[in-house]
Design a protein around this motif. Structure first.
Motif, PDB file in Angstrom:
ATOM      1  N   LYS A 154     -36.620  29.239 -35.962  1.00  0.00           N
ATOM      2  CA  LYS A 154     -35.524  28.390 -35.494  1.00  0.00           C
ATOM      3  C   LYS A 154     -35.789  26.929 -35.844  1.00  0.00           C
ATOM      4  O   LYS A 154     -34.906  26.215 -36.334  1.00  0.00           O
ATOM      5  CB  LYS A 154     -35.360  28.559 -33.984  1.00  0.00           C
ATOM      6  CG  LYS A 154     -34.334  27.640 -33.341  1.00  0.00           C
ATOM      7  CD  LYS A 154     -34.265  27.837 -31.831  1.00  0.00           C
ATOM      8  CE  LYS A 154     -35.493  27.271 -31.134  1.00  0.00           C
ATOM      9  NZ  LYS A 154     -35.365  27.351 -29.648  1.00  0.00           N
ATOM     10  N   GLY A 191     -42.983  25.990 -32.193  1.00  0.00           N
ATOM     11  CA  GLY A 191     -42.688  27.218 -31.472  1.00  0.00           C
ATOM     12  C   GLY A 191     -43.834  27.901 -30.780  1.00  0.00           C
ATOM     13  O   GLY A 191     -43.649  28.993 -30.221  1.00  0.00           O
ATOM     14  N   GLU A 193     -39.600  33.675 -33.209  1.00  0.00           N
ATOM     15  CA  GLU A 193     -38.205  33.225 -33.225  1.00  0.00           C
ATOM     16  C   GLU A 193     -38.120  31.706 -33.068  1.00  0.00           C
ATOM     17  O   GLU A 193     -37.306  31.052 -33.743  1.00  0.00           O
ATOM     18  CB  GLU A 193     -37.435  33.916 -32.103  1.00  0.00           C
ATOM     19  CG  GLU A 193     -37.281  35.413 -32.309  1.00  0.00           C
ATOM     20  CD  GLU A 193     -36.729  36.143 -31.095  1.00  0.00           C
ATOM     21  OE1 GLU A 193     -36.366  37.321 -31.219  1.00  0.00           O
ATOM     22  OE2 GLU A 193     -36.667  35.528 -30.001  1.00  0.00           O
ATOM     23  N   ASP A 194     -38.944  31.149 -32.198  1.00  0.00           N
ATOM     24  CA  ASP A 194     -38.924  29.695 -31.998  1.00  0.00           C
ATOM     25  C   ASP A 194     -39.386  28.946 -33.242  1.00  0.00           C
ATOM     26  O   ASP A 194     -38.886  27.857 -33.560  1.00  0.00           O
ATOM     27  CB  ASP A 194     -39.801  29.321 -30.809  1.00  0.00           C
ATOM     28  CG  ASP A 194     -39.165  29.683 -29.475  1.00  0.00           C
ATOM     29  OD1 ASP A 194     -37.988  30.091 -29.473  1.00  0.00           O
ATOM     30  OD2 ASP A 194     -39.850  29.574 -28.442  1.00  0.00           O
ATOM     31  N   LYS A 195     -40.333  29.533 -33.971  1.00  0.00           N
ATOM     32  CA  LYS A 195     -40.824  28.867 -35.180  1.00  0.00           C
ATOM     33  C   LYS A 195     -39.771  28.894 -36.290  1.00  0.00           C
ATOM     34  O   LYS A 195     -39.490  27.864 -36.914  1.00  0.00           O
ATOM     35  CB  LYS A 195     -42.134  29.493 -35.663  1.00  0.00           C
ATOM     36  CG  LYS A 195     -42.790  28.698 -36.800  1.00  0.00           C
ATOM     37  CD  LYS A 195     -44.106  29.297 -37.256  1.00  0.00           C
ATOM     38  CE  LYS A 195     -45.215  29.105 -36.264  1.00  0.00           C
ATOM     39  NZ  LYS A 195     -45.697  27.695 -36.235  1.00  0.00           N
ATOM     40  N   GLN A 247     -41.005  36.113 -29.392  1.00  0.00           N
ATOM     41  CA  GLN A 247     -40.245  34.901 -29.116  1.00  0.00           C
ATOM     42  C   GLN A 247     -40.887  33.676 -29.773  1.00  0.00           C
ATOM     43  O   GLN A 247     -40.183  32.755 -30.200  1.00  0.00           O
ATOM     44  CB  GLN A 247     -40.119  34.687 -27.608  1.00  0.00           C
ATOM     45  CG  GLN A 247     -39.057  33.666 -27.255  1.00  0.00           C
ATOM     46  CD  GLN A 247     -38.665  33.726 -25.789  1.00  0.00           C
ATOM     47  OE1 GLN A 247     -38.898  34.706 -25.094  1.00  0.00           O
ATOM     48  NE2 GLN A 247     -38.054  32.656 -25.310  1.00  0.00           N
ATOM     49  N   GLU A 302     -45.742  26.907 -25.977  1.00  0.00           N
ATOM     50  CA  GLU A 302     -45.317  27.549 -24.732  1.00  0.00           C
ATOM     51  C   GLU A 302     -46.026  28.882 -24.496  1.00  0.00           C
ATOM     52  O   GLU A 302     -46.139  29.342 -23.359  1.00  0.00           O
ATOM     53  CB  GLU A 302     -43.801  27.753 -24.763  1.00  0.00           C
ATOM     54  CG  GLU A 302     -43.238  28.379 -23.500  1.00  0.00           C
ATOM     55  CD  GLU A 302     -41.737  28.554 -23.565  1.00  0.00           C
ATOM     56  OE1 GLU A 302     -41.202  29.314 -22.745  1.00  0.00           O
ATOM     57  OE2 GLU A 302     -41.088  27.926 -24.435  1.00  0.00           O
ATOM     58  N   CYS A 353     -30.761  33.031 -37.801  1.00  0.00           N
ATOM     59  CA  CYS A 353     -30.741  31.734 -37.119  1.00  0.00           C
ATOM     60  C   CYS A 353     -29.326  31.168 -37.173  1.00  0.00           C
ATOM     61  O   CYS A 353     -28.585  31.389 -38.132  1.00  0.00           O
ATOM     62  CB  CYS A 353     -31.678  30.743 -37.809  1.00  0.00           C
ATOM     63  SG  CYS A 353     -33.373  31.319 -38.026  1.00  0.00           S
TER      64      CYS A 353
END
Length: 398
Positions: free
Chosen positions: A72, A15, A68-70, A65, A18, A222
């Motif tokens: 997820k 995550g 959140e990506d991690k 974000q 990016e 999630c």
């Protein structure tokens, strides 16, 4: 990253790529409230979600974000959204899907704040709430079969670490057309992945094990993208937004999550076995013990048994008052999942909102001590407990 990496690698790398800028190896803290656009059409496309980007901090933020990506990735979810606290994650999720006339089925042993939503706030909104005996799977199945919008589970529970069979309950919930939600805070994604067991949504208080350093508040949900989009919409309008600095601190903590949880699980098991040998201890609650009533279910659905345990002492509150101040290696505080060991009775931590009668109805003795095992050496924690027990036994008749 792919789905092939092991969980320890994901905690470090997932995550983040990016959001790295200017050659930095760490995700930056982006404190900007707003994001500017010279191209009006591009601005509009970002605003309506047609194009990736950010317009306002209440909606999204690059640092948040990344968190959140991690999470997820760790939960194997399609999507995730975040919140200012764990309770915000729970309350916003329930409010997203429940309307007057709906029915929710849950268990009696949920965290005290969650229980207050069930017993105080949802009934006020004309939502019918049925709370079943935790671990009584037949009773839960029977109530779910009558019809419900949501089946809400917490496993292990706070603070008595009771276990519910997620796979079995998810099947029952889906047969009835219910949305199945699981609070996974105690287990963490290292030890348990409810989505892989059939749950629709998994909730975390990121304040606890995910952050791990008792310095940042946060929550996360999630699940499938179409569900998370609905929860995100409710949150972006109602405003329980995660702070970027909190997201940064929790991200930093998550990099060592697998190491911390491994150490905490090992320590908790040793301490639980030690507590079983003490005459002053009436009962020990830890799913890793073969004496735990749901030990076999825990073995089936958990990779390890967690860093949380609790125990009740003879003499009740009087013994608790004497014992806890004598511990050298434990913070007496209302938190859990940190690198330091944390102790406290349910009456001042998990269920401070409840009356003694309400706690008794949930099977929580007033002499119960919640013990969040830190990353210290277990031998030192056991020696600390030993000296505290010895001093209490000399001063109180138990």
């Amino acid at each position: 990253m792919t789905n092939q990496e092991k969980i320890g690698t994901k905690t470090v790398w997932a995550g983040e790529s990016e959001y790295l800028v200017h050659g930095a190896t760490q995700v930056p803290v982006v404190l900007s409230v707003s994001y500017g656009y010279d191209d009006m059409d591009e601005w509009y496309d970002v605003a309506i979600g047609k194009k990736k980007g950010h317009i306002y901090g209440r909606n999204t933020n690059p640092t948040v974000q990344a968190f959140e990506d991690k999470i997820k990735a760790l939960e194997g979810a399609e999507a995730a959204t975040s919140f200012s606290t764990g309770m915000a994650a729970i309350s916003n999720t329930l409010s997203t899907f429940l309307f007057p006339g709906d029915r929710i089925v849950s268990i009696k042993d949920t965290y005290g704040g969650t229980n207050k939503i069930f017993t105080e706030f949802l009934p006020r909104q004309q939502v019918e709430v049925t709370l079943c005996e935790t671990g009584h799977h037949e009773q839960i199945e029977a109530e779910v079969k009558k019809g419900c919008k949501i089946l809400y589970l917490e496993t292990p529970t706070n603070p008595t670490v009771k276990i519910t069979d997620i796979e079995r309950m998810a099947e029952a919930g889906h047969r009835a057309g219910a949305l199945v939600i699981v609070d996974n805070t105690f287990a963490t994604p290292i030890n348990q992945n409810p989505l892989s067991l059939g749950a629709d949504l998994v909730i975390h208080s990121a304040t606890k094990f995910l952050g791990g350093h008792a310095d940042a508040l946060g929550g996360a949900v999630c699940g499938a993208k179409h569900l998370i989009e609905q929860i995100y919409h409710y949150r972006e309008i109602n405003g329980a937004t995660m702070d970027p600095m909190a997201a940064y601190l929790i991200l930093r903590g998550m990099k060592t999550l697998h190491l911390r949880v491994r150490q905490q699980c090992q320590g908790a098991m040793k301490i639980a076995k030690y507590l079983q040998t003490k005459s002053i201890v009436e009962a020990v609650y830890y799913p890793g013990l073969e004496t735990h009533p749901n030990h076999e279910i825990a073995k089936k659905q958990m990779a390890d048994f967690g860093g949380m345990l609790s125990f009740s002492v003879k003499g009740g509150v009087d013994t608790v008052r004497e014992l806890l101040p004598k511990l050298k290696y434990a913070n007496r505080a209302a938190n859990l999942g940190a690198v330091e060991t944390i102790v406290g009775p349910a009456r001042t931590t998990s269920h401070v909102e409840c009356t003694p009668e309400e706690r008794a109805a949930m099977g929580i003795p007033e002499g119960l001590i919640r013990y969040s095992c830190g990353i210290e050496d277990a031998e030192d924690l056991i020696a600390d407990l030993e000296q505290a027990f010895a001093r209490v036994e000399n001063s109180i008749k138990v």
